[in-house]
Design an enzyme around this catalytic site. Sequence first.
Site, PDB file in Angstrom:
ATOM      1  N   GLU A  62     -69.530  -0.920  75.135  1.00 59.69           N
ATOM      2  CA  GLU A  62     -69.414  -1.941  76.181  1.00 59.69           C
ATOM      3  C   GLU A  62     -70.579  -1.873  77.165  1.00 59.69           C
ATOM      4  O   GLU A  62     -70.983  -2.881  77.736  1.00 59.69           O
ATOM      5  CB  GLU A  62     -68.085  -1.805  76.927  1.00 59.69           C
ATOM      6  CG  GLU A  62     -66.863  -2.183  76.095  1.00 59.69           C
ATOM      7  CD  GLU A  62     -66.327  -1.024  75.254  1.00 59.69           C
ATOM      8  OE1 GLU A  62     -66.992   0.026  75.151  1.00 59.69           O
ATOM      9  OE2 GLU A  62     -65.224  -1.181  74.686  1.00 59.69           O
ATOM     10  N   PHE A 124     -50.485   2.444  78.421  1.00 57.85           N
ATOM     11  CA  PHE A 124     -51.550   2.804  77.490  1.00 57.85           C
ATOM     12  C   PHE A 124     -52.794   1.959  77.742  1.00 57.85           C
ATOM     13  O   PHE A 124     -52.712   0.749  77.830  1.00 57.85           O
ATOM     14  CB  PHE A 124     -51.071   2.619  76.043  1.00 57.85           C
ATOM     15  CG  PHE A 124     -52.146   2.891  75.030  1.00 57.85           C
ATOM     16  CD1 PHE A 124     -52.645   4.185  74.874  1.00 57.85           C
ATOM     17  CD2 PHE A 124     -52.683   1.877  74.268  1.00 57.85           C
ATOM     18  CE1 PHE A 124     -53.656   4.444  73.959  1.00 57.85           C
ATOM     19  CE2 PHE A 124     -53.692   2.136  73.337  1.00 57.85           C
ATOM     20  CZ  PHE A 124     -54.182   3.422  73.195  1.00 57.85           C
ATOM     21  N   GLN A 125     -53.907   2.609  77.851  1.00 56.01           N
ATOM     22  CA  GLN A 125     -55.211   1.971  78.119  1.00 56.01           C
ATOM     23  C   GLN A 125     -55.194   1.121  79.390  1.00 56.01           C
ATOM     24  O   GLN A 125     -55.862   0.098  79.458  1.00 56.01           O
ATOM     25  CB  GLN A 125     -55.671   1.136  76.909  1.00 56.01           C
ATOM     26  CG  GLN A 125     -56.075   2.019  75.721  1.00 56.01           C
ATOM     27  CD  GLN A 125     -56.885   1.291  74.675  1.00 56.01           C
ATOM     28  OE1 GLN A 125     -56.735   0.100  74.469  1.00 56.01           O
ATOM     29  NE2 GLN A 125     -57.746   2.027  73.971  1.00 56.01           N
ATOM     30  N   LYS A 174     -52.676  -9.225  79.420  1.00 52.54           N
ATOM     31  CA  LYS A 174     -52.491  -9.734  78.062  1.00 52.54           C
ATOM     32  C   LYS A 174     -51.475 -10.880  78.016  1.00 52.54           C
ATOM     33  O   LYS A 174     -51.664 -11.858  77.280  1.00 52.54           O
ATOM     34  CB  LYS A 174     -52.042  -8.589  77.157  1.00 52.54           C
ATOM     35  CG  LYS A 174     -52.130  -8.910  75.674  1.00 52.54           C
ATOM     36  CD  LYS A 174     -51.941  -7.675  74.821  1.00 52.54           C
ATOM     37  CE  LYS A 174     -52.077  -8.028  73.336  1.00 52.54           C
ATOM     38  NZ  LYS A 174     -51.902  -6.839  72.479  1.00 52.54           N
ATOM     39  N   MET A 473     -89.519  12.364  83.774  1.00 59.69           N
ATOM     40  CA  MET A 473     -89.569  12.158  85.216  1.00 59.69           C
ATOM     41  C   MET A 473     -88.901  13.320  85.943  1.00 59.69           C
ATOM     42  O   MET A 473     -89.392  13.783  86.977  1.00 59.69           O
ATOM     43  CB  MET A 473     -88.892  10.832  85.586  1.00 59.69           C
ATOM     44  CG  MET A 473     -89.141  10.391  87.015  1.00 59.69           C
ATOM     45  SD  MET A 473     -90.894  10.187  87.375  1.00 59.69           S
ATOM     46  CE  MET A 473     -91.092   8.412  87.213  1.00 59.69           C
TER      47      MET A 473
END
Lengths: 582, 199
Positions: A62, A124-125, A174, A473
């Site tokens: 993502e 969940f999630q 959802k 760097m």
Amino acid sequence: MADNGKQHAPHRGDMTGAKALWATLANHGISTVFGYPGGAIMPVYDALTFYPEVRHVLTRHEQGAAHAAEGWAKATGEIGVCMATSGPGATNLVTGLADAMLDSVPLLAITGNVASHLMGTDAFQEADITGITLPITKHNYVVRDVEELPLIVAEAIRIARSGRPGPVLVDIPKDIQLAAFHGEIPAPHARPEAPAPSPESIERALDLLRGAKKPVIMAGGGSLDASAEITALARAWDIPVITTLMGLGAFPSSDPLWLGMPGMHGSVAANRAISEADVLLGIGLRFDDRVTGRVSGFAPNAAIIHVELDAAEIGKIIRTHVPVRGDARQAAQLLAEGAQPTPRPEWKAQIEKWKSRTVTPETYGAGYAVKAVVDRLRPDDILSSDVGQHQMLAAQLARFEKPRRWINSGGLGTMGFGLPAAIGAGMAEPGVRSVVIAGDGGFQMTAQELATLKMYDVRNVKICIINNSFLGMVRQWQELFHEKRYSEVWLGDSNPDFIKLADAYDVPGYRATTAEELPAAIDAWLSDPKSALLEVVVPHEHGVFPMVPAGAALYEMIETEPVRSPDLSAQMQDAAEEASEA
Amino acid sequence: MTDTRDHLLSILVRDEPRVLTRITALFGRRGYNIRSLSVGSTEHPGVSRMTIVVSGDRGVVEQAIRQLEKLHDVVKIIDHSLEKYVDRELVLVKVAITPESRVEVRQIAEDFRSRIVDVGRHALTFEVTGDEGKITAFIEQMRPFGILETMRTGRIALTRGSNADIPAHVYHEGETQALQPTLEVQPREERARHVPNLF
């Protein structure tokens, strides 16, 4: 129903919240969405199959989707759209959203969430993504009612694009995606006019410019769309122009008035001109600390005119004598109309002296390699970079004749930005070469996006890895400020064979390890009909100079690389051998 | 610039979820100190009004206002330090009493026009409304008797006069304050020269 069929998408079967989302995006002219599906956004992905006019690009992470959307937005100036599921999908967008916030990139992020009745139960999630992204978005929403969904999306797009652009997140539970939608799909909001600067502020600015003996213009990321006006302004007044990291391309590099980039790795001419100027006209910038160095030592002799859309940026860091709040384009035009060029031969002579002190990398190393690559670019090519030494070298050495050809992560400094951003930019402008320069460290943070290149058969993305086997760097800072204690910056033993890695994704690979090999490798790489990867193996030790140490003023710049002990790579290899023997 | 004092802001916001978090998170992230905060509804449905007391110098308050103005939820900001205003705070104070002190405590409360809202065997609870000075004075008067609990609502404020009398800049309408020059331009020769001449 509207008669042109564009205003209101036809209802295709039963309109759900998910379909209403795609219809709204399509109505807003969104042609491409970068994303990754998951449980809580499945209804949206299901509805996608009914909307062939919107292309969904499946990235491999993502974060890649968010950066690709940023690359799209930075190259085109239009809004980029990314999409993810709830919980881990949504949190993976966070880095990209923070990046877009700091660089003022118009971005719309759509996330799914667990069903409304599960929200707040640690389902969940489930993650409180609106809570998480509150400080790194311009605004965010949770859709609570399906009838509001298209209105919220339209409003989110308006907010992301208007004023100072930025990221907006819309979180859709959802059950809302599945709910029946009965309303109308809204037409896009008209883009609001940017406020015009007040005549008084323009008059005060003109007064200052008329009396200036050593004026300088500094243009930032907010000036990219005012490039033509700023160019006309600078030429009308005959005032030299500095472009910040984000503003590169706002003024043509080929113009003799261009002084380069200011700040930590800025040019001698830019930093000296700021330190000596008596009037500094800043346009569309926010005086980032990487630009100013020590604030008390920034432009100490100058009266500051600050043209900026976002009132909160005026006076935030640098005390402003003449604030000009409003649209950069209009302000530059008004300032150009009042032009009274005065000959300033001493100032011009001084500037020419400073400009002659450009550091050109002559020995083979990262700078040499970057220069060899950027010298081969055409004016239309889009150049992206990842974050690190190669980024600063590219910013110092590349030449931009027009805006929106330079894409990098300026404010957040996000390693892993380069490849997905170049893919996004390359997809936005398929006819244009999208070149990305990365380091061996940053490339590996999003290297999985090579799969996105393969999947969509993107042919115009050219990846260059400057491989110095170090987090260069950080190593440079350790060298300068931590007595060369090179803590956890050596990658050499564990780097993959980048050519083999590219080959695994059907991306042709080229390699150069010496100055002699470099030109032919670059030619082969750039002329490959497919997207291709070039690895340039360079010596470990090169640093980026000029450099203004953190906490120092611009006039305390270190102009050239200090002499170093020659045994660095030997030390690191000895240490690595000892470690493997033990 | 080191003149740190309290500034009273009224912030009219859309009455939407998380709006309080948005505002306080902005103050928290940027390091502005909230001394007092009270929130309630307004005469307009869907619009809430927050009164926030910020401590800091003028620059801090101006920056806070400009950052707040950018929030989509913020409808209007009123900077009370730019006009005359009335402000009030409500406090509930529970004071310990003994048979000997009861009368005296009630007398003090009467002097402050305070109301008794609860009577217990060993304590009286008073309601006091007023500006900050009055409330502080009341608490100080009661302290020797033994204060068991207090709860202050935080300050609330309105500008004095009818709204038509109030200049637009107090309401943060029209030209934003950013348009005012923040510094006088000194004559060039008077400007300090800090840059070492290395050339």
